[in-house]
Every structure is written in structure tokens, then in C-alpha cells.
Scaffold this active site. Structure first.
Site, PDB file in Angstrom:
ATOM      1  N   LYS A  93      51.060 -59.205 -11.116  1.00  0.00           N
ATOM      2  CA  LYS A  93      49.536 -59.913 -10.904  1.00  0.00           C
ATOM      3  C   LYS A  93      48.753 -59.917 -12.067  1.00  0.00           C
ATOM      4  O   LYS A  93      47.754 -60.976 -12.129  1.00  0.00           O
ATOM      5  CB  LYS A  93      48.980 -59.093  -9.924  1.00  0.00           C
ATOM      6  CG  LYS A  93      48.553 -57.743 -10.146  1.00  0.00           C
ATOM      7  CD  LYS A  93      48.980 -56.718  -9.166  1.00  0.00           C
ATOM      8  CE  LYS A  93      50.387 -56.170  -9.445  1.00  0.00           C
ATOM      9  NZ  LYS A  93      50.681 -55.062  -8.668  1.00  0.00           N
TER      10      LYS A  93
ATOM     11  N   VAL B 162      50.923 -60.149  -4.892  1.00  0.00           N
ATOM     12  CA  VAL B 162      49.897 -59.684  -4.039  1.00  0.00           C
ATOM     13  C   VAL B 162      50.234 -59.223  -2.727  1.00  0.00           C
ATOM     14  O   VAL B 162      51.174 -59.733  -2.082  1.00  0.00           O
ATOM     15  CB  VAL B 162      49.226 -61.028  -3.565  1.00  0.00           C
ATOM     16  CG1 VAL B 162      47.755 -60.739  -2.741  1.00  0.00           C
ATOM     17  CG2 VAL B 162      48.856 -62.087  -4.803  1.00  0.00           C
TER      18      VAL B 162
ATOM     19  N   GLY C  65      52.145 -56.648  -2.305  1.00  0.00           N
ATOM     20  CA  GLY C  65      53.467 -56.154  -1.736  1.00  0.00           C
ATOM     21  C   GLY C  65      54.457 -56.755  -0.787  1.00  0.00           C
ATOM     22  O   GLY C  65      54.880 -58.042  -1.018  1.00  0.00           O
TER      23      GLY C  65
ATOM     24  N   GLY D 177      51.108 -38.972  -4.989  1.00  0.00           N
ATOM     25  CA  GLY D 177      51.831 -40.363  -5.753  1.00  0.00           C
ATOM     26  C   GLY D 177      51.282 -41.653  -5.282  1.00  0.00           C
ATOM     27  O   GLY D 177      51.861 -42.683  -5.803  1.00  0.00           O
TER      28      GLY D 177
ATOM     29  N   LYS E  34      44.610 -59.813  -7.907  1.00  0.00           N
ATOM     30  CA  LYS E  34      45.246 -60.415  -6.266  1.00  0.00           C
ATOM     31  C   LYS E  34      44.102 -61.489  -6.094  1.00  0.00           C
ATOM     32  O   LYS E  34      44.447 -62.370  -5.485  1.00  0.00           O
ATOM     33  CB  LYS E  34      45.386 -59.151  -5.584  1.00  0.00           C
ATOM     34  CG  LYS E  34      46.373 -58.335  -6.047  1.00  0.00           C
ATOM     35  CD  LYS E  34      46.555 -57.166  -5.479  1.00  0.00           C
ATOM     36  CE  LYS E  34      47.857 -56.027  -5.923  1.00  0.00           C
ATOM     37  NZ  LYS E  34      47.699 -54.843  -5.380  1.00  0.00           N
TER      38      LYS E  34
HETATM   39  N1  HSE Z   1      48.424 -49.964  -7.156  1.00  0.00           N
HETATM   40  C1  HSE Z   1      48.442 -50.966  -6.227  1.00  0.00           C
HETATM   41  C2  HSE Z   1      47.858 -50.454  -4.897  1.00  0.00           C
HETATM   42  C3  HSE Z   1      49.754 -51.379  -6.006  1.00  0.00           C
HETATM   43  O1  HSE Z   1      47.536 -49.265  -4.838  1.00  0.00           O
HETATM   44  O2  HSE Z   1      47.981 -51.076  -3.956  1.00  0.00           O
HETATM   45  C4  HSE Z   1      50.372 -52.436  -6.972  1.00  0.00           C
HETATM   46  O3  HSE Z   1      49.409 -53.620  -6.871  1.00  0.00           O
END
Ligand code: HSE
Length: 448
Positions: A111, A138, A140, A193, A211
Site C-alpha cells: 500500500k 487495502v 487484507g 502482536g 489505503k
Molecule cells: N498494520 C495494518 C493494520 C495491517 O493494523 O491493519 C497492514 O496494513
């Protein structure tokens, strides 16, 4: 169309750039689902190499170590489809351009690169006559790039409202459900995580802004880059803001917003407002129920009406699902002919400055509790053309020592739609009024 016998087409060579959380899952699924993928494509997909920085580093047992290479540039020269899940600007851009130059179709989840320099890649792919797909860039696993780029290509999108960052949604949701502070929630997200050791890209809204730029470009057929996106992260959201949001029937979400404004420019032409910021969302809105680290994108289109796309916005297997969908699309074109969509920028709409954003606001003030104060505040708003929708005077605010502050009243003012520039001037004027002790918070209200 009858299925193409798999044997009739030579295997398609897939190169994978990156073997982190997503890359590992892409490699695993390519192997595990090889027969299904071959049947869907009409040719076998052969993973010919995985480019990594350190080929000797420990890897998931799903990775065939004989495929690892540190020479990414050589790998992309011997592939039909190159999948990039490295992230960052370089060397990803250089490798994708090399892949395109060598005639490969490319699939990327990057992205940041697309938001910064997508047009260079789109043009290179167009010139070379190869596909470029980026569903995983965008939200996932959620199919949103293809719906906006292809399924809604016959409609007019008016607005896109997205919760496109799972980390910040998790943090805000924890604050909402437990009352914990932002710092505590970020720490918890890191322990689980969800947030990285350096959470800047997420909590400051950079990830969501990238995004937003991609979605806005697709939705409005106009080039929008990261620099065009007005961005505000969640670091200033307090537990008190979250509690007040609940009291007034809202939840606080970090929203990526891209909207079309008819006649918004000085010349009376349409313009696009693209922004990322925390906002109060009414609890009745579908986005208010997007919990934990989930993502959702709410699209308003002229003919289709309201649509919502919901699911997992991050994680290895969910993101790999989106990547593989793109690999199958590109591979089908190799077998059957045809090509995916090109960049569409014909509309060339103006990008509106942040000050032109139109929204509703909720302003919380602490004021002296005496006659005429509310009238003074209302007059300051009226003088700047900001119309009040509702005023609440809830209980007396707590004094810092935990007791009740005598003679102080809390006002919660919700405005009708107003431009950001008018609101900023209004807040300054209100803060300067003699009976106003503090402007506690100013939050935008979206999705009403
Ligand atoms: N770090 C992003 C999130 C995922 O927390 O959604 C990858 O874009």
C-alpha cells in the site's frame, strides 16, 4: 467456457518476493492448494523461487528452503507472475519495475508504494501490456479493490468510509469496552502482536492514509497520492472522549474517508475530499459494530446504494487469500488471454484542501455555570455560520481532585454540517470567551 485442460498449458512460473508472515502463507497455500489452483487457472502454478534478505534465517517448515534466494533481481527475470509482499518503497519498486520490464504480471500487497508512486507502476504495466493486481494492499482479506475497480465500474461512487487499520480499531475498541487508556490499549495490542514495537504507522494514521489514497483513486477515477490525504491519528483520543462518545450514542473509530463534493471548487467543479481521522460514529451505523482488529469499508454509490465489506484486514492467511485471488486472475489471463483493468484517471477531479472538508462536530466545553453563558457560546458559533444541532448540559464535571468543581458546567455541542475552516475559527473564538474555561475536545461526527 469449458475448463482448459491443465496439461495443455505449460506451468506458470510464480516468483515470491518476501517470506514474512504473508509470504509464508502464500507459499504454503500455493503448495497445499496446487491442484485446485491448477484447475481454476488451466495451468499449474509453479513456485520457482522466494527472494529473502537472509536465506540462512530460520523459516516456517512449510517453506521449501531450496527455493530461497537472496538474488531477487535475477528471480524476477525468470517468472510469469511476480508476487511482492516485501513492503516499503525500495527495493520493492525497483523489483516490480524489473518484473514488469521482463514481461511478468505483478501482484503486490504494498500500500505504501502504491500510495506514493502507484502511477509509475501502472504506466509501466500498461506499456508492457501486463497485469498489475493489488487486492491485498487495502484491508487484507476483504475484497474491496476489485469491487470498487470492477464491480462498481458502472456506477457513481459518492463516498467511501473505511475502518482500514486493524491495530487502531483494536485499540479504540478496547478503550470502548474496558475504559482503559490509549497507552494501556496500545501496550496490550503490542503484547498480542496486533501492534508493532514502533506503532507509528498505525496509530498516526499513515497506514490508513495510504489505503485511503488507493481507494479514492479507484472510486473517483482520479490520481490521489498519500500527500493528498489529510491525516490525523488516534494519539489524542482520551478515555474521557470514548466515555462521552458512548453517552451521546456514538463510538470512536479511525475512519478513512473519501468523498465526492459536487461544485466544491472555486470554479464550481466537483472535488474529492480524502482524509483519515478519528470520528464519532453513531452506534446505529454498521461501522460502529466493527469490533476488535476487524476492518470494514462502507461504500455509498448512486445506483447501488449502501454497501459494506467486512472481514480481516491483516494477518498471514487472510492477506494471502487476497494475494492468491490476484495470482489466479493474472494466471487466467496468461492461459486464456485478456488483461485486467488499467489505471483509470479520466475524471481528474480536484483534490480539496483539508479546510474544505464538510462534516458535523461535537465540541465539549467547560464553562462558568451562570446565566447567559450558553447564549454567548451560541452567538460565537452563529457569527461563524456554524449551526447548532443539539446542546447538552450533562452533570457538573469532576474536579481534578475527584470532587465536584463548583460553578462549572459542561457543555456538549453538536453542530450541523460545517466546513473544517469555519469550525477551526469558531473553536478559537469560543475558547477566547471569558466564561469558557476549557475546550475539552473537538471531534468530528461521521456516518450520521
Ligand atoms: N498494520 C495494518 C493494520 C495491517 O493494523 O491493519 C497492514 O496494513
Amino acid at each position: 467456457m469449458p475448463a482448459v485442460p491443465v496439461e495443455s498449458h505449460p506451468p506458470l512460473r510464480v516468483a515470491l518476493l518476501g517470506c514474512g508472515v504473508v509470504g509464508t502463507q502464500v507459499a504454503r497455500l500455493l503448495a497445499q492448494q496446487a491442484d485446485d489452483l491448477a484447475s481454476r487457472v488451466g495451468a499449474r502454478l509453479e513456485l520457482v523461487g522466494i527472494a529473502v534478505r537472509d536465506a540462512s534465517a530460520p523459516r516456517d517448515p512449510a517453506i521449501d528452503r531450496s527455493l530461497l534466494t537472496e538474488d531477487a533481481a535475477a528471480l524476477v527475470e525468470r517468472a510469469d507472475i511476480v508476487v511482492e509482499v516485501v513492503g516499503g518503497i525500495e527495493p520493492a519498486r525497483d523489483l516490480l519495475l524489473r518484473a514488469i520490464g521482463a514481461g511478468a504480471a505483478v501482484v503486490t500487497a504494498n500500500k505504501a508504494l502504491l500510495a506514493e508512486d502507484g502511477p509509475t507502476l501502472y504506466k509501466a504495466a500498461d506499456d508492457a501490456g501486463v497485469d498489475i493486481y493489488f487486492e491485498a494492499a487495502v484491508a487484507g482479506a476483504i475484497p474491496i479493490v476489485r469491487p470498487v475497480r470492477e464491480s462498481l465500474a458502472g456506477d457513481h461512487v459518492r463516498r467511501v468510509l473505511g475502518i482500514v487499520n486493524g491495530t487502531t480499531n483494536y485499540v479504540l475498541d478496547q478503550m470502548t469496552t474496558t475504559g482503559m487508556s490509549l497507552e494501556e490499549a496500545v501496550k496490550e495490542a503490542q503484547d498480542l502482536g496486533y501492534a508493532e514495537a514502533d506503532p507509528t504507522a498505525d496509530v498516526e494514521g499513515y497506514d490508513a492514509a495510504a489505503k485511503a489514497a488507493i481507494l479514492a483513486s479507484l472510486a473517483f477515477h482520479t490520481r490521489v497520492s498519500l500527500d493528498d490525504v489529510a491525516r490525523e491519528g488516534i494519539m489524542s483520543v482520551t478515555a474521557d472522549d470514548v466515555a462521552w462518545a458512548a453517552q451521546t450514542g456514538h463510538v470512536i473509530k479511525l475512519l478513512a474517508i473519501a468523498e465526492l463534493r459536487d461544485g466544491a471548487t472555486a470554479a464550481g467543479a466537483a472535488g474529492v475530499s480524502v482524509r483519515v481521522h478519528p470520528a464519532l460514529v453513531p452506534t446505529s451505523h454498521p461501522l460502529a459494530n466493527v469490533r476488535g482488529s476487524f476492518n470494514a469499508v462502507f461504500v455509498e454509490a448512486e445506483s447501488a446504494g449502501e454497501l459494506m465489506f467486512y472481514g480481516r484486514g491483516a494477518g498471514g492467511a487472510p492477506t494471502a487469500s487476497a494475494v492468491l485471488g490476484d495470482v489466479v486472475s493474472a494466471a487466467r489471463h496468461r492461459v486464456l488471454g485478456g488483461k485486467g483493468p488499467q489505471e483509470s484517471t479520466y475524471a481528474e477531479l480536484a483534490i480539496l484542501p483539508p479546510s474544505a472538508a464538510l462534516t458535523r462536530y461535537q465540541v465539549r466545553l467547560e464553562v462558568d455555570d451562570r446565566p447567559g453563558v450558553l447564549a454567548q457560546v451560541a452567538q460565537a458559533l452563529a457569527a461563524h455560520g456554524v449551526s447548532i444541532e443539539a446542546v447538552r448540559q450533562p452533570g457538573t464535571p469532576e474536579a481534578p481532585d475527584g470532587g465536584q468543581a463548583a460553578g462549572v458546567a459542561q457543555l456538549v455541542i453538536t453542530t450541523h454540517t460545517a466546513p473544517e475552516s469555519a469550525l477551526a475559527a469558531t473553536v478559537e473564538a469560543v475558547a477566547g470567551l471569558e466564561p469558557v474555561r476549557t475546550v475539552t475536545s473537538v471531534l468530528r461526527v461521521e456516518g450520521a
